[in-house]
Motif scaffolding. Structure first.
Motif, short mmCIF file in Angstrom:
data_model
loop_
_atom_site.label_atom_id
_atom_site.label_comp_id
_atom_site.label_asym_id
_atom_site.label_seq_id
_atom_site.Cartn_x
_atom_site.Cartn_y
_atom_site.Cartn_z
N ASN A 119 2.02 9.09 -9.11
CA ASN A 119 1.29 10.36 -9.28
C ASN A 119 2.26 11.51 -9.52
OD1 ASN A 119 -1.17 9.04 -8.82
ND2 ASN A 119 -0.94 9.28 -6.61
N MET A 129 5.37 2.69 -7.99
CA MET A 129 4.33 3.17 -7.07
C MET A 129 4.70 4.53 -6.47
SD MET A 129 3.56 -0.45 -5.17
CE MET A 129 2.98 -1.86 -6.11
N VAL A 130 5.97 4.73 -6.16
CA VAL A 130 6.40 6.03 -5.63
C VAL A 130 6.22 7.12 -6.68
CG1 VAL A 130 8.41 7.35 -4.85
CG2 VAL A 130 7.95 5.08 -3.89
N ASP A 189 0.84 -1.20 0.00
CA ASP A 189 0.00 0.00 0.00
C ASP A 189 0.87 1.25 0.00
OD1 ASP A 189 -2.30 1.57 0.05
OD2 ASP A 189 -2.36 1.62 2.24
N ILE A 190 1.70 1.38 -1.03
CA ILE A 190 2.68 2.47 -1.11
C ILE A 190 2.04 3.73 -1.69
CG2 ILE A 190 4.83 3.20 -2.22
CD1 ILE A 190 5.67 0.24 -2.17
N GLN A 191 2.36 4.86 -1.07
CA GLN A 191 1.95 6.17 -1.56
C GLN A 191 3.21 6.94 -2.00
OE1 GLN A 191 -1.33 6.80 -1.78
NE2 GLN A 191 -1.65 4.77 -0.89
N PRO A 192 3.05 7.93 -2.92
CA PRO A 192 4.24 8.61 -3.47
C PRO A 192 5.14 9.28 -2.43
CG PRO A 192 2.33 9.06 -4.83
CD PRO A 192 1.82 8.32 -3.62
N GLN A 193 4.61 9.66 -1.28
CA GLN A 193 5.43 10.35 -0.28
C GLN A 193 6.13 9.39 0.67
OE1 GLN A 193 2.18 10.21 -0.32
NE2 GLN A 193 1.35 9.83 1.72
N HIS A 194 5.92 8.09 0.53
CA HIS A 194 6.45 7.13 1.48
C HIS A 194 7.94 6.87 1.27
CE1 HIS A 194 2.30 5.15 2.45
NE2 HIS A 194 2.55 6.21 3.19
N GLY A 219 9.05 10.83 -1.92
CA GLY A 219 9.32 9.48 -1.43
C GLY A 219 10.76 9.05 -1.64
N ASP A 221 8.25 4.26 6.04
CA ASP A 221 6.81 4.08 6.09
C ASP A 221 6.41 2.67 5.68
OD1 ASP A 221 5.83 7.05 6.40
OD2 ASP A 221 7.35 7.07 4.82
N ARG A 222 7.20 2.08 4.82
CA ARG A 222 6.93 0.73 4.32
C ARG A 222 8.25 -0.04 4.24
NH1 ARG A 222 2.67 2.56 5.35
NH2 ARG A 222 0.80 2.71 4.04
#
Length: 764
Positions: free
Chosen positions: A186, A182-183, A158-163, A195, A251-252
């Motif tokens: 967006n 994934m990073v 569940d990776i988001q660009p800021q992670h 990220g 974060d991950r």
């Protein structure tokens, strides 16, 4: 470049392989293996025969379409529209194969599966074209050959660009590539993602394999390190531009750990012969240590995914249960049953049998013979509270469910700061609940901070002692050691503790925004004032900077840390500018590297950008040094006006005048073939000629999608006499260009030289 071999001194001559020798096919039977997993009750008796027979069937081919969102969709549509419609009901020697199809559970149809015998690939023209397309796109990194089940763990992060994301055991890099995508999912215009991706591997050679796999994704947010994953070092990061001191936490975290690999039977038939009861025992403690270190470096509220390609509960549920009990309520298994809903899976086990290396079942550690107990750990047995740990939330993927390999995945969430268990600290028999853990968060955070401080302090002290300790300090005949006293082992060096052996890496040296080279190419290419010019770096202490890299702010905060010597960084940054020596006078001797052009185009002034149409692109593809006179008259005046040096050509298919005309080589496609998105590529302008700065693989891939011939090779789809004639004409053009007075190797850098430089930098 070819593979290099080194011959040992006085080594016996290499035994030549007999060309007439035949190889016995591996017998896909192993009674011990079958008995072991039947005893584990990994599935019902009715399901077992289907599972067992499926293990003996060769694994089908799967691949993943890579790159940014828009680019990946373009490649996906090429597969769907150009190939799949022509690959149905094809029969060769009575064999009919299903056409390629997307994996039902992979998002956006970017994961694909097909099962085609080699004879069909060789004898069917349609499948041969498809195979050639896959090879060409794989060479440039648009397609990644990856086992289907290997794609699962990154999706569950569940990776988001800021992670900030860490891949602890990353080589060969397929999962890392997913994380990078994934990073960058967006990507915003004129913005570098906040990220970070830290990809680590303990093997130095494999870390370079990882670099090769990920470099074409062109991410300034990627760092590749070389450490024992269970001993990743602690750092104090440099303050960011906002003055905030970001902790070295993530974060991950992905912990795809080394394992016995018995779930890869369909891909690695030798496992049938090599499997033993003790195969997983030597890895059990290593797996726990890696997972524990990952939890330590995970932020509170973050997610860590643990995975193996093994069916063995000793490597799977036993490791998960031990980690949950060590966490004492600060870690919980996440229920991901609603994620990837079309992925068929089975729940984790809450009970399993423990076997000795000799194949005997033992109910508890006390039953193991005394002389063998050193090889066993209490954590190998199911704990008494296994039923309370929700081990059913783990995922077991079996080959017969969706025609894949086997895999195990567990997803954790860190609910509170984690403190490594101390034998002198009393531990509750039952893990604390999340609410109880939360109530003491402040106290535990302070304890963790103190623990990290002590860890860094101790590491610094050891490093200091490593450099000052006399060589004979621990020798038996040293006068400092009295008779009968205990002789201590010498302390391990920092490299032994934290970094795997390998060549010493060149330092990362940042260039100031006021550096003359930075000011030169910033002015020449018209870089935006807001562009972070203080994030360029080099890897050479020489006065003449040859290759300029760019990194994100997150990467810079790590490289500028005062503790960076603890981290063995093998590679980072995107090559953006290369110094190009030229006999012709040039205002700027730096050319834009193709790795960084997609990012730099957003920040470059239009003064160095030339809008071109399909004809100009084809001219550059089909001639190594096309002269200005070979381009259409409408553009010759603008080309002549360009100063000598590097410029950027931009091709927008949407603006092509004759885009609706049918492509002669791609049925059902317009004139621009399968190129739908905007293309940008660097071009070197000499006095009267040009050179497209792409390597051979990139040229071939682009030519194939446009449906045209290429100077480096005949078109792979048509080939034949026409392709050979095109290649011969291209060679003749190249020959005449080589003797041109105004075009030299220095004026117009050849692709081959660029490739050799790339390889040299990778192996430096």
């Amino acid at each position: 470049m070819g593979r290099r071999f080194s011959k040992r001194k006085n080594a016996p001559p290499r035994k030549e392989r007999d060309p007439n020798a035949t190889y016995t096919e591996v017998k896909k039977e192993n009674a011990q293996l079958e008995e072991y997993y039947k005893a584990q009750n990994i599935m019902s008796e009715e399901e077992w025969p289907i599972f067992w027979e499926h293990l003996k069937v060769t694994l089908p081919t799967t691949f993943r379409i890579t790159g940014t969102r828009s680019h990946a969709v373009e490649i996906r549509d090429t597969v769907k529209n150009a190939f799949v419609p022509h690959l149905s009901n094809i029969s060769v020697d009575g064999v009919v194969a299903n056409p390629p199809r997307p994996l039902a559970w992979y998002p956006d149809e970017l994961g694909w599966h097909f099962d085609v015998p080699r004879t069909l690939l060789k004898k069917s023209p349609e499948y041969a074209k498809f195979h050639q397309f896959l090879v060409a796109e794989t060479e440039v990194g648009n397609i990644s050959r990856q086992e289907a089940v290997s794609m699962i763990p990154p999706l569950l992060l569940d990776i988001q660009p800021q992670h900030w994301v860490m891949d602890m055991c990353a080589a060969p890099g397929s999962k890392t590539a997913q994380i990078i995508e994934m990073v960058h999912a967006n990507d915003q215009y004129k913005a570098v993602p906040a990220g970070l991706i830290l990809a680590n591997d303990s093997d130095y050679r494999r870390s370079h394999m990882l670099i090769h796999q990920t470099k074409r994704l062109q991410s300034p947010c990627l760092m590749v390190t070389n450490h024992d994953a269970s001993m990743m070092p602690s750092l104090k990061l440099a303050p960011n531009k906002a003055g905030e001191s970001v902790p070295f936490e993530f974060d991950r975290v992905l912990a795809d750990v080394p394992c016995s690999g018995d779930a890869t039977l369909r891909k690695n038939p030798m496992v049938w012969n090599n499997w033993t009861h003790g195969g997983a025992m030597g890895l059990h403690q290593t797996q726990i240590n890696i997972l524990q270190r990952g939890v330590q470096m995970l932020k509170v509220g973050g997610r860590i995914v643990y995975s193996t390609c093994s069916f063995n509960p000793m490597e799977n549920e036993a490791v998960v249960a031990e980690m949950l009990n060590r966490a004492n309520g600060t870690l919980e298994l996440v229920d991901v049953s609603n994620e990837l809903p079309q992925l068929k899976r089975r729940p984790g086990l809450s009970a399993w049998k423990m076997f000795t290396k000799e194949g005997q079942i033992v109910d508890k550690l006390e039953d193991v013979p005394t002389d063998a107990k050193g090889r066993y750990y209490p954590s190998m047995w199911a704990p008494k509270n296994a039923g309370e740990l929700h081990l059913e939330r783990c995922l077991r993927v079996y080959p017969h469910l969706q025609d894949t390999g086997g895999f195990f995945v567990a997803v954790f969430k860190k609910t509170a700061p984690f403190v490594v268990p101390n034998p002198n600290r009393p531990i509750t028999e039952k893990p604390a609940s999340s609410s109880e853990a939360s109530s003491s968060t402040a106290e535990v955070e302070e304890e963790v901070k103190e623990e990290v401080k002590e860890e860094v302090k101790e590491e610094t002290k050891e490093e200091s002692e490593d450099t000052t300790t006399a060589g004979d300090k621990h020798k038996l005949d040293s006068p400092a050691v009295s008779e009968g006293s205990e002789v201590k082992k010498p302390r391990m060096s920092r490299a032994e503790r934290f970094g795997a052996p390998g060549p010493k890496e060149e330092p990362f040296l940042f260039l100031d925004a006021s550096n003359p080279d930075v000011e030169l190419f910033s002015r020449f290419y018209g870089l935006d004032e807001d562009f972070p010019k203080d994030q360029f770096l080099v890897r050479s202490e020489g006065e003449k900077n040859k290759t300029i890299y760019f990194v994100s702010e997150a990467v810079k905060s790590i490289l500028k840390s005062e503790d960076i010597h603890r981290l063995k960084v093998v590679n980072t940054g995107v090559r953006t500018f290369i110094r190009q020596d030229s006999n012709s006078p040039a205002e700027c001797t730096f050319r834009v590297h193709n790795e960084g052009i997609a990012m730099m185009r957003q920040f470059v002034s239009n003064a160095r950008v030339m809008a071109v149409q399909l004809k100009e692109v084809i001219t550059l593809l089909q001639s190594p040094y096309p002269k200005i006179s070979e381009f259409p008259e409408a553009i010759q005046e603008r080309l002549t006006a360009l100063p000598t040096g590097c410029c950027i050509f931009e091709f927008d298919p949407a603006l092509e005048e004759n885009k609706d005309q049918p492509n002669p080589r791609w049925e059902g496609q317009g004139l621009t073939g399968f190129v739908k998105g905007k293309l940008v590529f660097p071009v070197w302008k000499a006095q009267v000629s040009f050179n497209m700065l792409l390597n051979k693989q990139e040229r071939r891939s682009l030519a194939m999608r446009l449906g045209v011939d290429c100077v480096d090779s005949p078109h792979v789809v048509e080939g034949g006499a026409k392709g050979t004639a095109a290649k011969k004409a291209a060679e003749e053009t190249a020959g005449s260009a080589d003797v041109s007075e105004d075009v030299s190797a220095e004026d117009s850098p050849m692709v081959e030289a660029d490739e050799e430089g790339d390889a040299a930098e990778e192996t430096a």
